[in-house]
Design a protein around this motif. Structure first.
Motif, PDB file in Angstrom:
ATOM      1  N   GLU A 178       0.832  -1.207   0.000  1.00 58.86           N
ATOM      2  CA  GLU A 178       0.000   0.000   0.000  1.00 58.86           C
ATOM      3  C   GLU A 178       0.867   1.257   0.000  1.00 58.86           C
ATOM      4  OE1 GLU A 178      -3.012  -0.116  -0.542  1.00 58.86           O
ATOM      5  OE2 GLU A 178      -3.975  -1.839   0.406  1.00 58.86           O
ATOM      6  N   ILE A 179       1.698   1.331  -1.010  1.00 55.85           N
ATOM      7  CA  ILE A 179       2.645   2.442  -1.104  1.00 55.85           C
ATOM      8  C   ILE A 179       1.930   3.750  -1.462  1.00 55.85           C
ATOM      9  CG2 ILE A 179       4.576   3.326  -2.496  1.00 55.85           C
ATOM     10  CD1 ILE A 179       5.448   0.333  -2.771  1.00 55.85           C
ATOM     11  N   TYR A 180       2.353   4.837  -0.819  1.00 56.58           N
ATOM     12  CA  TYR A 180       1.904   6.174  -1.185  1.00 56.58           C
ATOM     13  C   TYR A 180       2.915   6.813  -2.129  1.00 56.58           C
ATOM     14  CZ  TYR A 180      -1.656   6.502   2.516  1.00 56.58           C
ATOM     15  OH  TYR A 180      -2.757   6.330   3.307  1.00 56.58           O
ATOM     16  N   THR A 181       2.443   7.329  -3.231  1.00 60.70           N
ATOM     17  CA  THR A 181       3.313   8.159  -4.072  1.00 60.70           C
ATOM     18  C   THR A 181       3.068   9.621  -3.714  1.00 60.70           C
ATOM     19  OG1 THR A 181       1.635   8.319  -5.815  1.00 60.70           O
ATOM     20  CG2 THR A 181       3.231   6.524  -5.977  1.00 60.70           C
ATOM     21  N   ILE A 182       4.021  10.479  -4.059  1.00 59.03           N
ATOM     22  CA  ILE A 182       3.813  11.909  -3.843  1.00 59.03           C
ATOM     23  C   ILE A 182       3.763  12.614  -5.189  1.00 59.03           C
ATOM     24  CG2 ILE A 182       4.923  11.846  -1.582  1.00 59.03           C
ATOM     25  CD1 ILE A 182       7.293  13.346  -2.874  1.00 59.03           C
ATOM     26  N   ASN A 183       2.924  13.629  -5.265  1.00 60.25           N
ATOM     27  CA  ASN A 183       2.678  14.354  -6.503  1.00 60.25           C
ATOM     28  C   ASN A 183       2.531  15.828  -6.207  1.00 60.25           C
ATOM     29  OD1 ASN A 183       1.762  11.965  -8.460  1.00 60.25           O
ATOM     30  ND2 ASN A 183       0.943  11.639  -6.410  1.00 60.25           N
ATOM     31  N   ARG A 184       3.082  16.670  -7.044  1.00 64.23           N
ATOM     32  CA  ARG A 184       2.887  18.108  -6.821  1.00 64.23           C
ATOM     33  C   ARG A 184       1.454  18.472  -7.130  1.00 64.23           C
ATOM     34  NH1 ARG A 184       8.157  20.963  -8.640  1.00 64.23           N
ATOM     35  NH2 ARG A 184       7.021  21.199 -10.581  1.00 64.23           N
ATOM     36  N   LEU A 185       0.863  19.264  -6.199  1.00 62.62           N
ATOM     37  CA  LEU A 185      -0.535  19.656  -6.354  1.00 62.62           C
ATOM     38  C   LEU A 185      -0.757  20.375  -7.673  1.00 62.62           C
ATOM     39  CD1 LEU A 185      -3.307  19.867  -4.955  1.00 62.62           C
ATOM     40  CD2 LEU A 185      -2.534  21.994  -3.918  1.00 62.62           C
TER      41      LEU A 185
ATOM     42  N   LEU B 299       6.585   7.282  -0.595  1.00 58.22           N
ATOM     43  CA  LEU B 299       6.980   7.282   0.818  1.00 58.22           C
ATOM     44  C   LEU B 299       7.383   5.865   1.205  1.00 58.22           C
ATOM     45  CD1 LEU B 299       4.019   9.488   2.116  1.00 58.22           C
ATOM     46  CD2 LEU B 299       6.426  10.190   1.962  1.00 58.22           C
TER      47      LEU B 299
ATOM     48  N   THR C 224       0.844  16.297  -2.729  1.00 61.16           N
ATOM     49  CA  THR C 224      -0.251  15.445  -2.245  1.00 61.16           C
ATOM     50  C   THR C 224       0.255  14.009  -2.198  1.00 61.16           C
ATOM     51  OG1 THR C 224      -1.068  15.066  -4.486  1.00 61.16           O
ATOM     52  CG2 THR C 224      -2.003  16.924  -3.262  1.00 61.16           C
ATOM     53  N   ILE C 225      -0.431  13.176  -1.421  1.00 63.36           N
ATOM     54  CA  ILE C 225      -0.068  11.757  -1.402  1.00 63.36           C
ATOM     55  C   ILE C 225      -1.228  10.936  -1.963  1.00 63.36           C
ATOM     56  CG2 ILE C 225       1.469  12.068   0.571  1.00 63.36           C
ATOM     57  CD1 ILE C 225      -0.631  10.577   2.274  1.00 63.36           C
ATOM     58  N   ASN C 226      -0.876   9.880  -2.666  1.00 59.48           N
ATOM     59  CA  ASN C 226      -1.849   9.041  -3.350  1.00 59.48           C
ATOM     60  C   ASN C 226      -1.428   7.587  -3.247  1.00 59.48           C
ATOM     61  OD1 ASN C 226      -3.358  11.209  -5.201  1.00 59.48           O
ATOM     62  ND2 ASN C 226      -1.177  11.663  -5.107  1.00 59.48           N
ATOM     63  N   ARG C 227      -2.390   6.704  -3.045  1.00 56.79           N
ATOM     64  CA  ARG C 227      -2.029   5.291  -3.010  1.00 56.79           C
ATOM     65  C   ARG C 227      -1.666   4.821  -4.405  1.00 56.79           C
ATOM     66  NH1 ARG C 227      -5.799   2.609   1.190  1.00 56.79           N
ATOM     67  NH2 ARG C 227      -7.024   2.120  -0.640  1.00 56.79           N
ATOM     68  N   LEU C 228      -0.536   4.107  -4.465  1.00 53.36           N
ATOM     69  CA  LEU C 228      -0.046   3.627  -5.761  1.00 53.36           C
ATOM     70  C   LEU C 228      -1.093   2.795  -6.477  1.00 53.36           C
ATOM     71  CD1 LEU C 228       2.425   3.397  -7.631  1.00 53.36           C
ATOM     72  CD2 LEU C 228       3.137   1.399  -6.336  1.00 53.36           C
TER      73      LEU C 228
ATOM     74  N   GLU D  44      -7.049   9.533  -3.244  1.00 52.17           N
ATOM     75  CA  GLU D  44      -7.051  10.025  -1.879  1.00 52.17           C
ATOM     76  C   GLU D  44      -6.394  11.377  -1.781  1.00 52.17           C
ATOM     77  OE1 GLU D  44      -6.503   7.249   1.597  1.00 52.17           O
ATOM     78  OE2 GLU D  44      -5.448   6.256  -0.020  1.00 52.17           O
TER      79      GLU D  44
END
Lengths: 446, 446
Positions: free
Chosen positions: A63-70, A83, B66-70, B78
């Motif tokens: 359940e990996i979270y990726t990060i993205n610029r808003l 993360l 922002t963070i998003n589940r892969l 999310e």
């Protein structure tokens, strides 16, 4: 004034009030002290890793979270970073990347947040702190370190003053060698079945070993007997040998576990147990395995886990890097203590002393007194305004500041210090040492 | 073995080798000690906030991640959570959310990572640690705290042993009151022009004040004179008054700044300066403002910033919560020290002592000696294998462990301890205290 937006707690992201946070800090200090007292060095890694790194071992279930610029343009998505979901993958990447700058055996501790997009529930969070130690060798790593891990973790746990945690210790080579000794053709399938012990019970597991894994009745019984061996001393070896199975790998596993067990003698007996029924499913581990559970909360699952692995970082470097590590689920254990109301009720301020401000004329002198006390190692808050004494005392009481210092209210007067808990008050001198036990150096640990 | 994926450093996400990290830890310990010695309590908040919280003040320029589940389904995004870009917004949300659980004035410190999707460059990172203190009052907050902030920051900076940092201090009411006293109709426009001082110089600024902001030549000259006032004592007030402008707000600003200045007398003179030319553009602040810069690196920008604000959290709670705070850009300052090679060259291990393992028979005794030394407060690594002495000594040297302990090589022999730097060796007893200065309690700070 526009109607304000009411922020809510975010599910899975714990946050503490100052009094609870003070206790958490005490834990973190103690844990770090334990790790450092065994010579482990601190490592911190970025919160993110490249997705290639996070997914190197095919870990798509974390359940990996990726990060993205808003504000990122559609074509410019930066979702090449995620993360980290544990501290082991970052360690593997760190060791590979800095290999030439490290001295081996490399002993590091790492106390950091990790993130997983799991469904939040008791003891499971989306953001949580782990406290890990690992020792990494090149080509080989002495068993000494396998034996040291439970000592460090036991010392750590005893200092936290939590309800009893028992460390269950086994060695993966024992079950693997045992199955090989029995001549089982598909040991992985047998291990999967044995793994269901907690869910379906021993008799059902025995049936499945026979019906699905080709065990004879007698071999199935032996496997169940093995998984039930639990001893606080070296007698597990005798019980194992009595099963009459022999194999080189089994013998090696017993020898390794005996060595580890020999180190446990300095611990209180209930603290650690050899338990051949644990950690069957951790396919990452290849030797010693550890699992620590709260004795009084058997359904809560493990709060400590770790073991020996043959290969830390072959995804990232063409070297054989065996290691052994153990990890405390800090947020998991700490939040349980919060929930069960088992933390000491304490102050919300780290201050030892509140210095009373008698009147505006005394302000410069009070600033000096506060500095003198700080130079003596005390944590001192000077009250900010010459308000009524009752108000200043009440502030100290609300924040749990244990001592109140009264500077002279007029020239030539004497200083006095009041113990808020006992109510006693005695003369004192801000430039002199106090009587030995009147203000403890670290009241928080009291 | 498949060809491994070579991980690379991620731009904007600093990571240190163990020796550098040991220095960073020393910094963090010292900073925390300074904050706590003034009675500030620790707060940590989650790494994420709701986007509504992050964007409450319209902050779309902060490059929020922002963070998003892969694995999230397209419809299940999310992205309602973002990583915080500073520690002030989390503080505002924290105070609003826990308002009834806090004692005011609320004094908190927070040392945490923040994230911004900026273009990485010297001193600017995508992940960085800030060290903030703030004091929050309800309805009003005594000026005492404005005066205390620079003292705390000065003490902090002096302990870090960095090249000189000078704290520039001013008060926003002075320029605002001054412009009001001149009868300027659009003070915001005038402040924007004055803000260009560093870029276009004083004479160009003077021209623009006249041509674009309706200043008379004489008023423009006065504004430039004000912005040039820089004094290490209280004489700024006299210089200001000599400009002949008067206004209630100006008088109040002078009075406040004089109070703050009166506290600075305990500092070394070069450490803090009243500088009416700073922080014109920080529209968040309403009174005292602070800015700290490295004297030897004038182009590096500020490493410390802060000030007084009237309204912390009205976006989240219908209360007036004035505050004052100051923040150290830890990663910014620390990484500069790394780059300029200004950190002490030190060990990569926190251990004080490496305990030699003479032979396998001595192992249990050595485990005991190591425990004895740990109980005396030393950080002790026991060597893991009875290898050649030269190899064990070389390990201590490589890791920078300053003392090597030789247990007796045979029964009845004596213990000895070797000072690795001096090369001297003397008898010692693991169960007894060492001579006072033979192993310093905290060698890292040496």
């Amino acid at each position: 004034m526009a109607s304000p937006y009411r922020p809510r707690p975010i599910s899975g992201y714990p946050e503490w009030t100052p009094a609870i946070r003070l206790q958490e800090l005490r834990w973190l200090d103690h844990i770090r002290h334990c790790f450092e007292s065994y010579g482990f060095c601190s490592v911190e890694t970025p919160s993110v890793e490249e997705l290639e790194v996070l997914l190197a071992k095919g870990e798509t279930d974390k359940e990996i979270y990726t990060i993205n610029r808003l504000q990122a343009d559609a074509g410019q998505s930066e979702a090449r970073l995620g993360l980290h979901y544990d501290l082991t993958v970052p360690l593997a990447r760190y060791v590979a990347q800095h290999f030439n700058e490290l001295t081996f055996p490399f002993k590091r501790y790492q106390m950091q947040r990790s993130w997983r997009g799991e469904r939040p529930q008791e003891g499971r969070f989306r953001e949580f702190t782990q406290c890990d130690i690992d020792v990494i060798g090149v080509d080989q790593l002495p068993l000494h370190f396998d034996a040291e891990m439970p000592l460090i973790m036991a010392e750590l746990l005893m200092g936290l003053k939590v309800p009893p945690v028992r460390l269950h210790i086994s060695n993966r080579k024992i079950l693997a060698g045992f199955l090989a000794g029995l001549g089982i053709s598909d040991p992985a399938a047998a291990i999967r079945v044995l793994d269901k012990m907690d869910k379906i019970g021993a008799s059902k597991v025995g049936e499945l070993l026979v019906s699905e894994c080709g065990f004879s009745q007698s071999d199935a019984a032996k496997a169940l007997q093995l998984a039930a061996i639990k001893t606080s001393d070296a007698s597990f070896a005798k019980e194992l040998r009595a099963l009459g199975v022999s194999h080189e790998l089994l013998a090696l596993g017993i020898e390794e576990l005996l060595f580890v067990q020999s180190y446990l003698q300095s611990l209180p007996e209930a603290m650690a147990v050899i338990d051949l029924g644990i950690a069957r499913g951790f396919d990452y581990y290849t030797g010693t395995v550890y699992e620590g559970r709260l004795v009084d909360y058997p359904d809560f699952g493990s709060v400590v886990a770790g073991g020996r692995y043959d290969d830390l970082a072959s995804s990232f470097i063409a070297k054989k890097l065996p290691g052994v590590g153990i990890s405390l689920g800090l947020t998991r254990l700490f939040s349980k203590m919060v929930k069960e109301n088992l933390l000491p009720q304490g102050a919300s301020s780290p201050a030892d002393i509140l210095l009373i401000l008698p009147n505006e004329e005394q302000r410069p002198a009070c600033v000096t007194y506060a500095q003198q006390l700080r130079q003596r190692g005390f944590k001192v808050e000077m009250y900010h305004a010459p308000q009524k004494l009752a108000k200043q005392l009440s502030y100290a009481e609300k924040k749990g500041i244990p001592y109140v210092w009264f500077p002279p209210f007029e020239a030539g007067g004497a200083h006095e210090v009041k113990n808020m808990q006992q109510g006693s008050q005695q003369p004192a001198d801000p430039a002199d040492w106090l009587p030995a036990n009147s203000v403890p150096a670290n009241r928080v640990s009291a």
